[in-house]
Motif scaffolding. Structure first.
Motif, PDB file in Angstrom:
ATOM      1  N   THR A 169      -2.531  15.633  -0.369  1.00 45.32           N
ATOM      2  CA  THR A 169      -1.598  14.948   0.344  1.00 45.32           C
ATOM      3  C   THR A 169      -1.690  15.693   1.815  1.00 45.32           C
ATOM      4  OG1 THR A 169      -0.036  14.973  -1.492  1.00 45.32           O
ATOM      5  CG2 THR A 169       0.780  14.515   0.531  1.00 45.32           C
ATOM      6  N   ARG A 187     -10.584  13.930   4.683  1.00 42.30           N
ATOM      7  CA  ARG A 187      -9.720  13.234   3.638  1.00 42.30           C
ATOM      8  C   ARG A 187     -10.757  13.129   2.420  1.00 42.30           C
ATOM      9  NH1 ARG A 187      -5.014  10.308   3.047  1.00 42.30           N
ATOM     10  NH2 ARG A 187      -4.892   8.792   1.550  1.00 42.30           N
ATOM     11  N   ASP A 218      -1.712   6.214   5.881  1.00 40.99           N
ATOM     12  CA  ASP A 218      -3.274   6.892   5.811  1.00 40.99           C
ATOM     13  C   ASP A 218      -4.136   6.167   4.693  1.00 40.99           C
ATOM     14  OD1 ASP A 218      -2.327   8.739   7.550  1.00 40.99           O
ATOM     15  OD2 ASP A 218      -1.879  10.277   6.065  1.00 40.99           O
ATOM     16  N   THR A 219      -3.535   5.728   3.644  1.00 40.27           N
ATOM     17  CA  THR A 219      -4.500   5.058   2.555  1.00 40.27           C
ATOM     18  C   THR A 219      -4.988   3.772   3.414  1.00 40.27           C
ATOM     19  OG1 THR A 219      -2.866   5.657   0.664  1.00 40.27           O
ATOM     20  CG2 THR A 219      -4.102   3.661   0.426  1.00 40.27           C
ATOM     21  N   ALA A 275       0.860  -1.198  -0.055  1.00 41.42           N
ATOM     22  CA  ALA A 275       0.024   0.027   0.097  1.00 41.42           C
ATOM     23  C   ALA A 275       0.971   1.182  -0.031  1.00 41.42           C
ATOM     24  CB  ALA A 275      -0.757   0.121   1.156  1.00 41.42           C
ATOM     25  N   ALA A 276       0.281   2.412  -0.364  1.00 43.13           N
ATOM     26  CA  ALA A 276       1.149   3.427  -0.598  1.00 43.13           C
ATOM     27  C   ALA A 276       1.668   4.218   0.691  1.00 43.13           C
ATOM     28  CB  ALA A 276       0.114   4.724  -1.136  1.00 43.13           C
ATOM     29  N   ASP A 288      -8.787   5.015   3.416  1.00 42.97           N
ATOM     30  CA  ASP A 288      -9.529   4.772   2.263  1.00 42.97           C
ATOM     31  C   ASP A 288      -9.927   3.314   1.989  1.00 42.97           C
ATOM     32  OD1 ASP A 288      -8.559   7.326   1.597  1.00 42.97           O
ATOM     33  OD2 ASP A 288      -6.847   6.593   0.580  1.00 42.97           O
TER      34      ASP A 288
END
Length: 267
Positions: A266, A259, A85-86, A81-82, A90
């Motif tokens: 960002t 978000r 927070d992702t 995962a990136a 998300d």
């Protein structure tokens, strides 16, 4: 630098995860637990029953969110995962894997103390089974979490005793909260997909079922002293990290609101 800040600093991706089935589910369940209880308890900021507790519960919530960030960081290493927070923000509500114990709404102060006590005692037993994990990044992180979580246990233990030994409304509210939470009280120990592989690889020291037995023995001893009812068997034990209800759907909307307001930003 506080322990929670040191833990959060470990969230930067860069470690290579072990090639073991179930590691992602283990990290996701732990991170989601810390994330959800952290945000739930943060709802008390500014409205706790005492000024000292306003500060204390805000600090505890911040700690839990820092722990979640660190665990999501390790999970990002494993899943690609990136970033943390992702993983935290998300996802749809049904994709979270926190224990159903944490699905219950904030409620009154007695509900918060009862939920936090059941969770903190469970988490302590779970962390104890991960302190010798064969994956060094996880063992290192767990060691830091254990040192900080002991203060969480001390805080909630004092409040449980305070409510449980004060006759009238305080004790009545605590009993009502424990009755509501009871069927979900053991869901931190819901068996994980890939658990046999985690045990074989030495990442998890003992099966979740054994950890739950140890946890129940400790909780029952405390509850007997306070003349509180023992937690009942877990409702639908195999589904203790799914079927999230309306209170969590509301909380999810709250913590993803900013978000979602600018998905390309960002943060």
């Amino acid at each position: 630098m506080t322990a929670s800040r040191q833990v959060a600093d470990r969230a930067t991706p860069g470690h290579n995860g072990p090639n073991v089935d179930g590691v992602d589910e283990l990290l996701r369940s732990m991170a989601d637990d810390e994330f959800v209880i952290g945000f739930s308890d943060s709802e008390w900021t500014g409205i706790a029953p005492l000024l000292e507790e306003d500060i204390a519960i805000s600090s505890l919530a911040q700690d839990e969110l820092g722990h979640a960030q660190a665990l999501y960081g390790l999970l990002a290493d494993v899943t690609g995962a990136a970033d943390a927070d992702t993983l935290a923000y998300d996802r749809e509500p049904a994709e979270y894997r926190h224990a159903r114990l944490l699905d219950h709404g904030r409620g009154d102060w007695a509900m918060t103390i009862a939920r936090r006590y059941l969770y903190e005692t469970s988490d302590a037993v779970r962390l104890g089974a991960l302190t010798t994990a064969s994956w060094p990044p996880l063992a290192d992180l767990v060691g830091k979490l254990v040192r900080e979580e002991r203060y969480h246990l001390m805080h909630v233990g004092l409040w449980l005793e305070r409510l449980g030994t004060t006759s009238g409304e305080p004790r009545d509210r605590l009993l009502a909260a424990l009755d509501t939470l009871g069927p979900d009280s053991g869901t931190v120990f819901t068996p994980l997909p890939g658990e046999p592989a985690l045990l074989d690889a030495g990442i998890l020291a003992r099966p979740m079922a054994e950890l739950e037995r140890d946890w129940r023995a400790g909780v029952v001893a405390t509850f007997e002293t306070l003349r509180l009812p023992a937690p009942p068997p877990t409702r639908d034990p195999a589904r203790g990290r799914t079927d999230h209800g309306v209170p969590f759907a509301w909380l999810h909307g709250e913590f993803t609101m900013v978000r979602r307001s600018d998905p390309g930003a960002t943060w």
